[in-house]
Write a protein that holds these residues in place. Structure first.
Motif, mmCIF file in Angstrom:
data_model
loop_
_atom_site.group_PDB
_atom_site.id
_atom_site.type_symbol
_atom_site.label_atom_id
_atom_site.label_comp_id
_atom_site.label_asym_id
_atom_site.label_seq_id
_atom_site.Cartn_x
_atom_site.Cartn_y
_atom_site.Cartn_z
ATOM 1 N N LEU A 1 24.832 -22.449 -29.404
ATOM 2 C CA LEU A 1 23.517 -22.474 -30.033
ATOM 3 C C LEU A 1 22.962 -23.885 -29.926
ATOM 4 C CD1 LEU A 1 21.287 -21.257 -31.897
ATOM 5 C CD2 LEU A 1 22.752 -21.891 -33.843
ATOM 6 N N VAL A 2 21.673 -23.994 -29.586
ATOM 7 C CA VAL A 2 21.025 -25.302 -29.415
ATOM 8 C C VAL A 2 19.820 -25.387 -30.351
ATOM 9 C CG1 VAL A 2 19.908 -26.889 -27.796
ATOM 10 C CG2 VAL A 2 21.741 -25.372 -26.997
ATOM 11 N N LEU A 3 19.724 -26.497 -31.088
ATOM 12 C CA LEU A 3 18.610 -26.719 -32.010
ATOM 13 C C LEU A 3 18.129 -28.160 -31.901
ATOM 14 C CD1 LEU A 3 20.027 -25.051 -35.264
ATOM 15 C CD2 LEU A 3 18.374 -24.040 -33.678
ATOM 16 N N GLY A 4 16.865 -28.374 -32.235
ATOM 17 C CA GLY A 4 16.359 -29.728 -32.368
ATOM 18 C C GLY A 4 16.854 -30.319 -33.672
ATOM 19 N N ASN A 5 16.844 -31.630 -33.772
ATOM 20 C CA ASN A 5 17.371 -32.245 -34.998
ATOM 21 C C ASN A 5 16.437 -32.070 -36.190
ATOM 22 O OD1 ASN A 5 15.680 -34.226 -33.563
ATOM 23 N ND2 ASN A 5 16.184 -35.601 -35.249
ATOM 24 N N ARG A 6 15.148 -31.832 -35.923
ATOM 25 C CA ARG A 6 14.208 -31.579 -37.010
ATOM 26 C C ARG A 6 13.164 -30.572 -36.548
ATOM 27 N NH1 ARG A 6 10.721 -34.763 -38.552
ATOM 28 N NH2 ARG A 6 10.600 -34.022 -40.694
ATOM 29 N N GLY A 7 12.540 -29.914 -37.530
ATOM 30 C CA GLY A 7 11.467 -28.982 -37.235
ATOM 31 C C GLY A 7 10.168 -29.450 -37.849
ATOM 32 N N HIS A 8 9.269 -28.511 -38.098
ATOM 33 C CA HIS A 8 7.978 -28.859 -38.695
ATOM 34 C C HIS A 8 8.088 -29.175 -40.180
ATOM 35 C CE1 HIS A 8 5.149 -28.474 -35.493
ATOM 36 N NE2 HIS A 8 5.478 -27.227 -35.212
ATOM 37 N N GLY A 9 9.087 -28.591 -40.846
ATOM 38 C CA GLY A 9 9.196 -28.753 -42.290
ATOM 39 C C GLY A 9 9.822 -30.072 -42.684
ATOM 40 N N GLY A 10 9.887 -30.318 -43.996
ATOM 41 C CA GLY A 10 10.570 -31.502 -44.497
ATOM 42 C C GLY A 10 9.719 -32.755 -44.428
ATOM 43 N N PHE A 11 10.379 -33.899 -44.596
ATOM 44 C CA PHE A 11 9.710 -35.185 -44.618
ATOM 45 C C PHE A 11 9.930 -35.913 -43.289
ATOM 46 C CE2 PHE A 11 10.997 -34.101 -48.929
ATOM 47 C CZ PHE A 11 9.784 -34.188 -49.601
ATOM 48 N N ALA A 12 8.962 -36.710 -42.905
ATOM 49 C CA ALA A 12 9.049 -37.412 -41.627
ATOM 50 C C ALA A 12 10.260 -38.335 -41.564
ATOM 51 C CB ALA A 12 7.769 -38.224 -41.394
ATOM 52 N N SER A 13 10.720 -38.822 -42.726
ATOM 53 C CA SER A 13 11.844 -39.757 -42.739
ATOM 54 C C SER A 13 13.199 -39.061 -42.656
ATOM 55 C CB SER A 13 11.796 -40.612 -44.016
ATOM 56 O OG SER A 13 11.868 -39.782 -45.163
ATOM 57 N N MET A 14 13.223 -37.736 -42.742
ATOM 58 C CA MET A 14 14.499 -37.017 -42.666
ATOM 59 C C MET A 14 15.087 -37.146 -41.275
ATOM 60 S SD MET A 14 13.706 -33.514 -44.794
ATOM 61 C CE MET A 14 15.327 -32.857 -44.420
ATOM 62 N N LEU A 15 16.391 -37.438 -41.201
ATOM 63 C CA LEU A 15 17.054 -37.583 -39.914
ATOM 64 C C LEU A 15 17.504 -36.238 -39.361
ATOM 65 C CD1 LEU A 15 19.244 -40.725 -40.678
ATOM 66 C CD2 LEU A 15 17.053 -40.642 -39.491
ATOM 67 N N LEU A 16 17.706 -35.268 -40.228
ATOM 68 C CA LEU A 16 18.189 -33.963 -39.800
ATOM 69 C C LEU A 16 17.542 -32.884 -40.657
ATOM 70 C CD1 LEU A 16 20.264 -32.720 -37.784
ATOM 71 C CD2 LEU A 16 21.859 -32.611 -39.690
ATOM 72 N N GLY A 17 16.982 -31.876 -39.998
ATOM 73 C CA GLY A 17 16.317 -30.807 -40.711
ATOM 74 C C GLY A 17 17.298 -29.908 -41.451
#
Length: 281
Positions: A105-121
């Motif tokens: 399974l492959v995912l990006g480290n962050r998505g649209h949600g959360g805060f810009a400063s988050m390193l991992l979604g």
């Protein structure tokens, strides 16, 4: 090779980078690519909260995300077998189900949600703690260059982790760096237990060599470097990731009531400078 490479997308820039990495991986491994977009629309299904046409607009936008992802893959690898799936469901639940029979399974480290400063979604972190197949979090430098780095804990069963790492190094024709980091706890030193670092390191190197020996024999074409350092494991892997194309670490351990992500894997996912593969032990 029916087991597919599954990639989760949400239309974000991080997801686009994950699509590119997953498509390249599928071509290298001669496997099909399965693109999944999950949308939890439950808050909008209740008439009290749903403006007219909200679900229909949400569906159209979601279809667009998949269409754009499929077109991105087609432009990069026109002949790659690719399927798409739109699911009206909580993303981690949908990804877990779709990846049950996948190769990885492959995912990006962050998505649209959360805060810009988050390193991992939150989705990536949740999947890392529960995945039953190798999970690659695409972050940092995704260039097809550099070493494959694997973190080794000689006190644990690392068969699946080492198997994935050696296979990845062979696939990329890259050097494999096996990193084992250890620390002497201050309480031991304060208690007067302070063996010579050289003797401890020599014993650890012997253990590492013993664990790696069968894999060296199985993959004679892979150039292997064994690195034993007196450093926190997360710091050691983060440092090694600066010149790596992929960091491989063991996935999770089972807690008393639920799966949990080990502290080293957790740290690598947050701080590595390249994609990280989390492999279930």
């Amino acid at each position: 090779m029916s087991e597919s490479i599954v990639v989760g997308v949400d239309g974000s820039e991080c997801a686009d980078r994950a699509i590119d990495w997953a498509a390249d991986e599928a071509v290298r491994r001669n496997r099909p690519l399965h693109v999944v977009h999950a949308v939890d629309s439950s808050p909008y299904r209740a008439p009290l909260f749903a403006p007219p046409g909200t679900v229909e607009r949400l569906t159209r936008l979601s279809r667009r995300v998949l269409d754009e992802a499929q077109e991105r893959v087609r432009q990069r690898h026109p002949d790659l077998r690719t399927t798409t799936l739109l699911v009206a469901e909580y993303a981690p639940k949908a990804l877990m189900r779709e990846s049950e029979k996948a190769y990885e399974l492959v995912l990006g480290n962050r998505g649209h949600g959360g805060f810009a400063s988050m390193l991992l979604g939150s989705t990536s972190l949740r999947m890392a703690a529960r995945t039953t197949v190798p999970l690659v979090i695409v972050r940092g430098d995704t260039g097809d260059r550099g070493e494959v780095v694997v973190g080794l804990d000689v006190t644990k069963d690392e068969e699946t982790t080492l198997g994935y790492a050696f296979d990845a190094a062979a696939l990329h024709e890259a050097r494999l760096r096996v990193v084992h980091a250890w620390l002497m706890y201050p309480t031991y030193i304060e208690a007067g237990y302070a063996p010579e670092d050289e003797k401890v390191e020599a014993e650890i190197r012997k253990q590492v060599a013993t664990v790696i020996a069968p894999w060296r024999a199985k993959y004679p074409q892979v150039d292997v470097v064994e690195e034993v350092v007196i450093e926190h494991p997360v710091a050691a892997l983060t440092s090694a990731s600066r010149s790596a194309r992929l960091v491989v670490t063991g996935a999770h351990e089972r807690g008393w009531t639920a799966p949990r992500l080990g502290s080293v894997s957790h740290g690598a996912l947050h701080h590595a400078h390249c994609p990280v593969a989390v492999v279930p032990r």
